[in-house]
Scaffold this motif. Sequence first.
Motif, PDB file in Angstrom:
ATOM      1  N   LEU A  48     -25.336 -13.232 157.767  1.00 14.24           N
ATOM      2  CA  LEU A  48     -24.222 -13.590 156.897  1.00 14.24           C
ATOM      3  C   LEU A  48     -24.453 -13.182 155.446  1.00 14.24           C
ATOM      4  O   LEU A  48     -23.564 -13.361 154.605  1.00 14.24           O
ATOM      5  CB  LEU A  48     -23.978 -15.104 156.969  1.00 14.24           C
ATOM      6  CG  LEU A  48     -23.496 -15.638 158.319  1.00 14.24           C
ATOM      7  CD1 LEU A  48     -23.511 -17.159 158.329  1.00 14.24           C
ATOM      8  CD2 LEU A  48     -22.100 -15.119 158.641  1.00 14.24           C
ATOM      9  N   GLY A  49     -25.635 -12.667 155.151  1.00 10.02           N
ATOM     10  CA  GLY A  49     -25.923 -12.265 153.785  1.00 10.02           C
ATOM     11  C   GLY A  49     -26.064 -13.436 152.833  1.00 10.02           C
ATOM     12  O   GLY A  49     -25.767 -13.322 151.639  1.00 10.02           O
ATOM     13  N   LEU A  50     -26.519 -14.565 153.350  1.00 10.62           N
ATOM     14  CA  LEU A  50     -26.686 -15.770 152.538  1.00 10.62           C
ATOM     15  C   LEU A  50     -28.162 -16.064 152.314  1.00 10.62           C
ATOM     16  O   LEU A  50     -29.013 -15.643 153.101  1.00 10.62           O
ATOM     17  CB  LEU A  50     -26.031 -16.970 153.237  1.00 10.62           C
ATOM     18  CG  LEU A  50     -24.507 -16.936 153.380  1.00 10.62           C
ATOM     19  CD1 LEU A  50     -24.034 -18.088 154.258  1.00 10.62           C
ATOM     20  CD2 LEU A  50     -23.838 -17.004 152.008  1.00 10.62           C
ATOM     21  N   PRO A  51     -28.492 -16.802 151.252  1.00  6.55           N
ATOM     22  CA  PRO A  51     -29.897 -17.174 151.034  1.00  6.55           C
ATOM     23  C   PRO A  51     -30.382 -18.115 152.124  1.00  6.55           C
ATOM     24  O   PRO A  51     -29.585 -18.848 152.728  1.00  6.55           O
ATOM     25  CB  PRO A  51     -29.867 -17.878 149.668  1.00  6.55           C
ATOM     26  CG  PRO A  51     -28.463 -18.324 149.492  1.00  6.55           C
ATOM     27  CD  PRO A  51     -27.617 -17.297 150.172  1.00  6.55           C
ATOM     28  N   GLN A  52     -31.666 -18.080 152.380  1.00  7.59           N
ATOM     29  CA  GLN A  52     -32.248 -18.885 153.458  1.00  7.59           C
ATOM     30  C   GLN A  52     -31.969 -20.367 153.284  1.00  7.59           C
ATOM     31  O   GLN A  52     -31.792 -21.101 154.261  1.00  7.59           O
ATOM     32  CB  GLN A  52     -33.762 -18.640 153.501  1.00  7.59           C
ATOM     33  CG  GLN A  52     -34.472 -19.299 154.669  1.00  7.59           C
ATOM     34  CD  GLN A  52     -35.930 -18.879 154.766  1.00  7.59           C
ATOM     35  OE1 GLN A  52     -36.239 -17.694 154.709  1.00  7.59           O
ATOM     36  NE2 GLN A  52     -36.821 -19.848 154.888  1.00  7.59           N
ATOM     37  N   GLU A  53     -31.877 -20.818 152.025  1.00  5.12           N
ATOM     38  CA  GLU A  53     -31.657 -22.239 151.756  1.00  5.12           C
ATOM     39  C   GLU A  53     -30.295 -22.729 152.252  1.00  5.12           C
ATOM     40  O   GLU A  53     -30.070 -23.936 152.368  1.00  5.12           O
ATOM     41  CB  GLU A  53     -31.780 -22.517 150.254  1.00  5.12           C
ATOM     42  CG  GLU A  53     -33.179 -22.359 149.694  1.00  5.12           C
ATOM     43  CD  GLU A  53     -33.536 -20.889 149.413  1.00  5.12           C
ATOM     44  OE1 GLU A  53     -34.701 -20.612 149.111  1.00  5.12           O
ATOM     45  OE2 GLU A  53     -32.634 -20.022 149.528  1.00  5.12           O
ATOM     46  N   ALA A  54     -29.382 -21.798 152.512  1.00  4.45           N
ATOM     47  CA  ALA A  54     -28.046 -22.188 152.976  1.00  4.45           C
ATOM     48  C   ALA A  54     -28.036 -22.596 154.447  1.00  4.45           C
ATOM     49  O   ALA A  54     -27.000 -23.017 154.965  1.00  4.45           O
ATOM     50  CB  ALA A  54     -27.061 -21.046 152.757  1.00  4.45           C
ATOM     51  N   ALA A  55     -29.183 -22.487 155.113  1.00  3.19           N
ATOM     52  CA  ALA A  55     -29.247 -22.781 156.548  1.00  3.19           C
ATOM     53  C   ALA A  55     -28.834 -24.216 156.863  1.00  3.19           C
ATOM     54  O   ALA A  55     -28.117 -24.460 157.837  1.00  3.19           O
ATOM     55  CB  ALA A  55     -30.657 -22.514 157.069  1.00  3.19           C
ATOM     56  N   LEU A  56     -29.280 -25.174 156.051  1.00  2.00           N
ATOM     57  CA  LEU A  56     -28.935 -26.568 156.321  1.00  2.00           C
ATOM     58  C   LEU A  56     -27.446 -26.809 156.164  1.00  2.00           C
ATOM     59  O   LEU A  56     -26.857 -27.615 156.889  1.00  2.00           O
ATOM     60  CB  LEU A  56     -29.720 -27.507 155.396  1.00  2.00           C
ATOM     61  CG  LEU A  56     -31.207 -27.676 155.715  1.00  2.00           C
ATOM     62  CD1 LEU A  56     -31.850 -28.664 154.759  1.00  2.00           C
ATOM     63  CD2 LEU A  56     -31.405 -28.134 157.155  1.00  2.00           C
ATOM     64  N   ALA A  57     -26.817 -26.117 155.225  1.00  2.00           N
ATOM     65  CA  ALA A  57     -25.370 -26.236 155.056  1.00  2.00           C
ATOM     66  C   ALA A  57     -24.656 -25.720 156.304  1.00  2.00           C
ATOM     67  O   ALA A  57     -23.698 -26.333 156.782  1.00  2.00           O
ATOM     68  CB  ALA A  57     -24.915 -25.457 153.824  1.00  2.00           C
ATOM     69  N   ILE A  58     -25.133 -24.598 156.816  1.00  2.00           N
ATOM     70  CA  ILE A  58     -24.520 -24.008 158.009  1.00  2.00           C
ATOM     71  C   ILE A  58     -24.691 -24.916 159.223  1.00  2.00           C
ATOM     72  O   ILE A  58     -23.732 -25.199 159.946  1.00  2.00           O
ATOM     73  CB  ILE A  58     -25.123 -22.620 158.288  1.00  2.00           C
ATOM     74  CG1 ILE A  58     -24.671 -21.629 157.205  1.00  2.00           C
ATOM     75  CG2 ILE A  58     -24.724 -22.116 159.669  1.00  2.00           C
ATOM     76  CD1 ILE A  58     -25.317 -20.268 157.305  1.00  2.00           C
ATOM     77  N   VAL A  59     -25.899 -25.399 159.431  1.00  2.00           N
ATOM     78  CA  VAL A  59     -26.168 -26.248 160.596  1.00  2.00           C
ATOM     79  C   VAL A  59     -25.374 -27.551 160.530  1.00  2.00           C
ATOM     80  O   VAL A  59     -24.783 -27.994 161.528  1.00  2.00           O
ATOM     81  CB  VAL A  59     -27.677 -26.536 160.721  1.00  2.00           C
ATOM     82  CG1 VAL A  59     -27.941 -27.562 161.816  1.00  2.00           C
ATOM     83  CG2 VAL A  59     -28.435 -25.253 161.013  1.00  2.00           C
ATOM     84  N   SER A  60     -25.335 -28.178 159.349  1.00  2.00           N
ATOM     85  CA  SER A  60     -24.586 -29.434 159.215  1.00  2.00           C
ATOM     86  C   SER A  60     -23.095 -29.192 159.398  1.00  2.00           C
ATOM     87  O   SER A  60     -22.387 -30.038 159.963  1.00  2.00           O
ATOM     88  CB  SER A  60     -24.859 -30.081 157.855  1.00  2.00           C
ATOM     89  OG  SER A  60     -24.487 -29.216 156.797  1.00  2.00           O
ATOM     90  N   GLY A  61     -22.602 -28.034 158.951  1.00  2.00           N
ATOM     91  CA  GLY A  61     -21.198 -27.706 159.161  1.00  2.00           C
ATOM     92  C   GLY A  61     -20.884 -27.471 160.625  1.00  2.00           C
ATOM     93  O   GLY A  61     -19.843 -27.909 161.126  1.00  2.00           O
ATOM     94  N   LEU A  62     -21.780 -26.777 161.316  1.00  2.00           N
ATOM     95  CA  LEU A  62     -21.572 -26.494 162.736  1.00  2.00           C
ATOM     96  C   LEU A  62     -21.467 -27.768 163.570  1.00  2.00           C
ATOM     97  O   LEU A  62     -20.612 -27.881 164.443  1.00  2.00           O
ATOM     98  CB  LEU A  62     -22.715 -25.630 163.274  1.00  2.00           C
ATOM     99  CG  LEU A  62     -22.767 -24.166 162.834  1.00  2.00           C
ATOM    100  CD1 LEU A  62     -24.040 -23.507 163.344  1.00  2.00           C
ATOM    101  CD2 LEU A  62     -21.548 -23.397 163.349  1.00  2.00           C
ATOM    102  N   PHE A  63     -22.349 -28.727 163.296  1.00  2.00           N
ATOM    103  CA  PHE A  63     -22.420 -29.903 164.145  1.00  2.00           C
ATOM    104  C   PHE A  63     -21.693 -31.123 163.577  1.00  2.00           C
ATOM    105  O   PHE A  63     -21.307 -32.012 164.336  1.00  2.00           O
ATOM    106  CB  PHE A  63     -23.882 -30.264 164.431  1.00  2.00           C
ATOM    107  CG  PHE A  63     -24.585 -29.241 165.276  1.00  2.00           C
ATOM    108  CD1 PHE A  63     -24.356 -29.175 166.638  1.00  2.00           C
ATOM    109  CD2 PHE A  63     -25.433 -28.305 164.713  1.00  2.00           C
ATOM    110  CE1 PHE A  63     -24.981 -28.228 167.427  1.00  2.00           C
ATOM    111  CE2 PHE A  63     -26.067 -27.340 165.480  1.00  2.00           C
ATOM    112  CZ  PHE A  63     -25.842 -27.304 166.846  1.00  2.00           C
ATOM    113  N   LEU A  64     -21.520 -31.180 162.249  1.00  2.00           N
ATOM    114  CA  LEU A  64     -20.836 -32.319 161.642  1.00  2.00           C
ATOM    115  C   LEU A  64     -19.455 -31.886 161.150  1.00  2.00           C
ATOM    116  O   LEU A  64     -18.526 -31.820 161.911  1.00  2.00           O
ATOM    117  CB  LEU A  64     -21.682 -32.906 160.512  1.00  2.00           C
ATOM    118  CG  LEU A  64     -23.048 -33.480 160.948  1.00  2.00           C
ATOM    119  CD1 LEU A  64     -23.850 -33.932 159.748  1.00  2.00           C
ATOM    120  CD2 LEU A  64     -22.851 -34.620 161.938  1.00  2.00           C
ATOM    121  N   ASN A  65     -19.344 -31.615 159.854  1.00  2.00           N
ATOM    122  CA  ASN A  65     -18.059 -31.198 159.298  1.00  2.00           C
ATOM    123  C   ASN A  65     -18.271 -30.460 157.976  1.00  2.00           C
ATOM    124  O   ASN A  65     -19.408 -30.283 157.526  1.00  2.00           O
ATOM    125  CB  ASN A  65     -17.145 -32.415 159.094  1.00  2.00           C
ATOM    126  CG  ASN A  65     -17.823 -33.510 158.298  1.00  2.00           C
ATOM    127  OD1 ASN A  65     -18.431 -33.254 157.256  1.00  2.00           O
ATOM    128  ND2 ASN A  65     -17.757 -34.734 158.796  1.00  2.00           N
TER     129      ASN A  65
END
Length: 292
Positions: A53-70
């Motif tokens: 996605l061309g995003l910094p590694q630190e954005a991973a938690l944002a992605i995971v929480s969005g995928l499973f939460l909101n």
Amino acid sequence: MSFSVQKSLRTSLKSSWTILKLIVPIYILADVLFYYNLLSHITFIFKPLVSLLGLPQEAALAIVSGLFLNLYAAIAFAAPLGLDAKEWTILAVFLGIAHALIVETEIMKRLGLSRIYSILLRLSVGLLVGGLTSKLPQSWFSSKILQEAVTPEHPVYQSLFDLVQNSLYESLSLSLKVIALVTLLIFFLDFIKSLTIIEKHSQKVNSGFSITVGVILGITYGAGILISEYEKGILKKKEILFIGTYLMIAHAIIEDTLLFVIFGANPWLIVGLRLLFATLIATLIVRYSKAT
């Protein structure tokens, strides 16, 4: 159903409490993890995903929480990272397509679409469109971000208490902006739901109308119009496949988009890409599927 200010106000208050419960603690947690460089011990697992996605590694938690939460949880993790307008747009496109997978997959299941199909579709299309967005010229994205909403550079704190105190202030500030936006949207969308044309068409099968409602109001409302008809066996499988596929890629287009516009994301790209790929992919899948 007539429009009720009291009902909309109750809904907005309930949503506001949910937003506060999510954003404030998650924002503070993300700030602490980021400040003490603890994210590197967690997010390396998702490096291939964020790299696509061309995003910094630190954005991973944002992605995971969005995928499973909101999206609120995702924003709370992403806000302290100081992402630029292009990165916020990528995040908005990907998570707009692939968020709250557990809940929304079950809604699609009630429409006869398998869980595997729903999850694979949303993840693959999200990665495709998000990846394409990352290749777009930087000049397509505004360089102006609401700096008061994010903290690009973390100052040096004298103690953990100072860090938490500052994070609390920033998270509350962000929460108030999101609450104000969501409250306005709740009143606006509740008004739309109360319109006679919505009431009239929601009582009968109408694929085009269901898609329109789902794009504006979300998967729950758009698909909900058709669930009873599907369970009665009135709708053809191809109709369900097209509507379900379309809505999984493009739904709640107003609310989802505006949540990221707060941070400088490009709304025209977000809306345009989601609608374009929803139309293309839904059409192709139905055309080459064996559903009847």
